[in-house]
Design a protein around this motif. Structure first.
Motif, PDB file in Angstrom:
ATOM      1  N   PHE A 146       0.835  -1.193   0.000  1.00  0.00           N
ATOM      2  CA  PHE A 146       0.000   0.000   0.000  1.00  0.00           C
ATOM      3  C   PHE A 146       0.872   1.246   0.000  1.00  0.00           C
ATOM      4  N   PHE A 202      -4.702   5.932   2.127  1.00  0.00           N
ATOM      5  CA  PHE A 202      -4.106   4.779   1.465  1.00  0.00           C
ATOM      6  C   PHE A 202      -4.637   4.616   0.046  1.00  0.00           C
ATOM      7  N   GLY A 203      -3.792   4.023  -0.808  1.00  0.00           N
ATOM      8  CA  GLY A 203      -4.263   3.542  -2.083  1.00  0.00           C
ATOM      9  C   GLY A 203      -4.952   2.199  -1.910  1.00  0.00           C
ATOM     10  N   ALA A 204      -5.455   1.654  -3.008  1.00  0.00           N
ATOM     11  CA  ALA A 204      -6.202   0.393  -2.954  1.00  0.00           C
ATOM     12  C   ALA A 204      -5.288  -0.821  -2.847  1.00  0.00           C
TER      13      ALA A 204
END
Lengths: 116, 115
Positions: free
Chosen positions: A91, A106-108
Motif C-alpha cells: 500500500f 491509502f491507495g487500494a
C-alpha cells in the motif's frame, strides 16, 4: 482531501528479479510524507519505506527504493532481488505535514507475488 | 519491545449484536488510530486519539460506532447493533508522537464478520 491511486491491482515477479509498483497522489499540500506499507497474508501492516516531500533525495531501505517525482505527484516503489518473503499486498500512503491532519490516506493496494 | 496488539483476532457476530474490539498500543505511544479495511481495499481512517483525547472521529461511519481510550493507553472500538456492512478488518495503529509526522505502527487487526 487527498487521493492516492495505485493502478496495478496485481504484479508477479520471478525470484531475484526486480519489480516496480506505481503510485500517484493528488494533493494541494506542499509538505507531506509518503509511505509504502507491506501487508503479508498474516495481515500485519509493516512499514517498508518513508519519504519526506521536502527531501529531494529518494529514500532507500536495503532492497527497497523509491522514485519520488514531486512535480508529477508520483511515488513508485522498486523491489530489487525479489525474495519469496516479499509476497504481500503493498500500500502507498500519504499524510500531510500539518499539525491538525494526521490520518493516513491509502491507495487500494497492489498484490505482489514472487515466484520461485 | 512488544508491538501493537489487538484482540480478538477474529469475531463473528449475528446482525444486531454489539461488539467490542480492543487495541493495546506500543507502550509510551501518544497517538492511536483506528482504521477499517474492507476486503481487497486499503484501510480507511475511522478515528484518532492523542493520549485520552479523541481529536478526530470524522471517519466513524455512523453513530453505532464508538471509540474510547480512557487512560491514554488501551483503546476499545465498540460497534452497536452490528450490520452486515460492518464486516471488515479493523486495524489499530499507534505512533510515538503527534500524528502524521511520526511513523504509525499497525496491529494485526480484528476480522469482524457479521452474519
Amino acid at each position: 482531501a487527498q487521493t492516492v491511486t495505485q493502478s496495478q491491482p496485481e504484479m508477479s515477479v520471478q525470484e531475484a528479479e526486480t519489480v516496480t509498483l506505481s503510485c500517484t497522489y493528488d494533493t494541494s499540500e506542499n509538505n507531506y510524507y509518503l509511505f509504502w506499507y507491506k501487508q503479508p497474508p498474516s495481515r500485519q501492516m509493516i512499514l517498508v519505506i518513508r519519504q519526506e516531500a521536502y527531501k529531494q533525495q529518494n529514500a532507500t531501505e536495503n532492497r527497497f527504493s523509491v522514485n519520488f517525482q514531486k512535480a508529477a505527484k508520483s511515488f513508485s516503489l522498486k523491489i530489487s532481488d525479489s525474495q519469496l518473503g516479499d509476497t504481500a499486498m503493498y500500500f502507498c500512503a500519504f499524510v500531510p505535514r500539518r499539525s491538525n491532519d494526521y490520518k493516513l490516506s491509502f491507495g487500494a493496494g497492489t498484490t505482489v507475488t514472487v515466484r520461485a | 519491545g512488544a508491538g501493537v496488539s489487538q484482540s480478538p483476532r477474529y469475531k463473528v457476530a449475528k446482525r444486531g449484536q454489539d461488539v467490542a474490539l480492543r487495541c493495546d498500543p506500543i507502550s509510551g505511544h501518544v497517538s492511536l488510530f483506528w482504521y477499517q479495511q474492507a476486503l481487497g481495499q486499503g484501510p480507511e481512517f475511522l478515528t484518532y486519539f492523542q493520549n485520552e483525547a479523541q481529536l478526530d472521529k470524522s471517519g466513524l461511519p455512523s453513530d453505532r460506532f464508538f471509540a474510547e481510550r480512557p487512560e491514554g493507553s488501551v483503546s476499545t472500538l465498540k460497534i452497536q447493533r452490528t450490520q452486515q456492512e460492518d464486516s471488515a478488518v479493523y486495524l489499530c495503529a499507534s505512533s510515538l508522537d503527534l500524528g502524521g509526522t511520526d511513523t504509525q505502527y499497525f496491529g494485526p487487526g480484528t476480522r469482524l464478520t457479521v452474519l
